[in-house]
Write an enzyme that holds these catalytic residues in place. Structure first.
Site, mmCIF file in Angstrom:
data_model
loop_
_atom_site.group_PDB
_atom_site.id
_atom_site.type_symbol
_atom_site.label_atom_id
_atom_site.label_comp_id
_atom_site.label_asym_id
_atom_site.label_seq_id
_atom_site.Cartn_x
_atom_site.Cartn_y
_atom_site.Cartn_z
ATOM 1 N N ARG A 42 32.827 34.174 38.305
ATOM 2 C CA ARG A 42 33.594 33.246 37.447
ATOM 3 C C ARG A 42 33.587 31.824 38.003
ATOM 4 O O ARG A 42 33.696 30.851 37.246
ATOM 5 C CB ARG A 42 35.028 33.763 37.253
ATOM 6 C CG ARG A 42 35.808 33.029 36.136
ATOM 7 C CD ARG A 42 37.099 33.767 35.801
ATOM 8 N NE ARG A 42 37.811 33.218 34.656
ATOM 9 C CZ ARG A 42 38.890 32.418 34.746
ATOM 10 N NH1 ARG A 42 39.375 32.100 35.918
ATOM 11 N NH2 ARG A 42 39.475 31.969 33.651
ATOM 12 N N ILE A 68 38.230 27.902 29.530
ATOM 13 C CA ILE A 68 37.692 29.238 29.784
ATOM 14 C C ILE A 68 38.907 30.161 29.699
ATOM 15 O O ILE A 68 39.961 29.863 30.257
ATOM 16 C CB ILE A 68 36.981 29.303 31.165
ATOM 17 C CG1 ILE A 68 36.472 30.707 31.489
ATOM 18 C CG2 ILE A 68 37.875 28.821 32.297
ATOM 19 C CD1 ILE A 68 35.585 30.753 32.760
ATOM 20 N N SER A 69 38.770 31.276 28.964
ATOM 21 C CA SER A 69 39.931 32.135 28.705
ATOM 22 C C SER A 69 40.425 32.823 29.972
ATOM 23 O O SER A 69 39.699 32.949 30.961
ATOM 24 C CB SER A 69 39.580 33.196 27.661
ATOM 25 O OG SER A 69 39.089 32.590 26.489
ATOM 26 N N GLN A 70 41.663 33.298 29.900
ATOM 27 C CA GLN A 70 42.270 34.063 30.988
ATOM 28 C C GLN A 70 41.472 35.361 31.211
ATOM 29 O O GLN A 70 41.127 36.040 30.247
ATOM 30 C CB GLN A 70 43.702 34.395 30.570
ATOM 31 C CG GLN A 70 44.479 35.173 31.581
ATOM 32 C CD GLN A 70 45.780 35.721 30.988
ATOM 33 O OE1 GLN A 70 46.044 35.576 29.797
ATOM 34 N NE2 GLN A 70 46.566 36.342 31.823
#
Ligand code: SAH
Length: 223
Positions: A42, A68-70
């Site tokens: 990530r 950027i999503s959780q």
């Protein structure tokens, strides 16, 4: 990036999954999906100055007003798609490319569309550099889907739309699944799971209240 930080993220995903099981009906994310979450770096998908936060279980800014999503939400949405190694899927909202990298490890081919040109170019370069060879990205408004490669086993939308775009439903295979946040641009949103039944009809289930960046329209057919 330490193994410790990555393990912390995985534990936090598992905890969030248990805490939200009253909504989602899911007490755990499947081992295959957790494995993909454990594998994708990530830190490559977040801005350099935020790398230390890459394995926090939270969304992060990626520039151009987008995020950027959780990680928990990425894991949950991926799991809801029930990815199979032979599947062909479509993503709307490539953003950093992180969700695409995770999902592409679990299926045969992923097509993804990103409306912001700078993000589409960056995600394309990064996914190529990381060897995600089964992902094809194009820049554009994803409202109309990508009919050339339809129908899809699954479609994932990572920006909040005010309604489910009808072309996306039409591009689902019978038995296929569409995961999409629906609601007000900066207000209440619901993560929906839309399933195309074997007889062609659709059923829809509300999974969890969520907060996504808005789905933006640029297409000439925009209402
Ligand atoms: N899946 C991404 C999340 C990015 S946030 C990731 O893993 O990083 C959602 C993205 O959807 C943003 O990059 C935004 O530009 C994009 N988006 C919004 N509306 C869109 C549209 N109509 N078509 C394609 N992409 C869109």
């Amino acid at each position: 990036m330490t193994r410790e930080q990555k393990n912390g993220m995985l534990r936090s995903i598992a905890t969030d999954c248990r805490f939200t099981s009253g909504y989602t009906g899911k007490t755990a994310i499947s081992p295959r999906v957790m494995e993909a979450m454990a594998t994708v770096p990530r830190e490559e998908f977040v801005p350099h100055q935020l790398r230390q936060l890459a394995y926090e279980n939270s969304p992060l800014p990626i520039g151009e007003g987008q995020t950027i999503s959780q990680p928990f939400i990425v894991a949950l949405m991926t799991d809801l798609l029930c990815p199979d190694k032979d599947d062909v899927m479509l993503e709307i909202g490539a953003g950093s490319g992180y969700q695409a990298a995770v999902l592409s490890r679990l299926i045969r081919k992923l097509y993804t569309i990103e409306v912001v040109p700078a993000l589409a170019e960056r995600a394309d370069r990064l996914l190529k550099r990381l060897g995600c060879d089964n992902v094809e990205i194009r820049q554009g408004d994803g409202y109309q889907g990508w009919p050339e490669h339809a129908p899809y086993d699954g479609i994932i939308v990572t920006a909040a739309a005010e309604h489910v775009p009808p072309p996306l439903k039409e591009q689902l295979k019978p038995g296929g699944r569409l995961v999409i946040p629906v609601g007000r641009p900066h207000g209440a949103q619901d993560l929906l799971l839309v399933t195309r039944e074997r007889d062609g009809s659709f059923s829809s289930r509300s999974i969890l209240p969520v907060a996504f960046v808005p789905f933006t329209r640029t297409g000439e057919d925009k209402p």
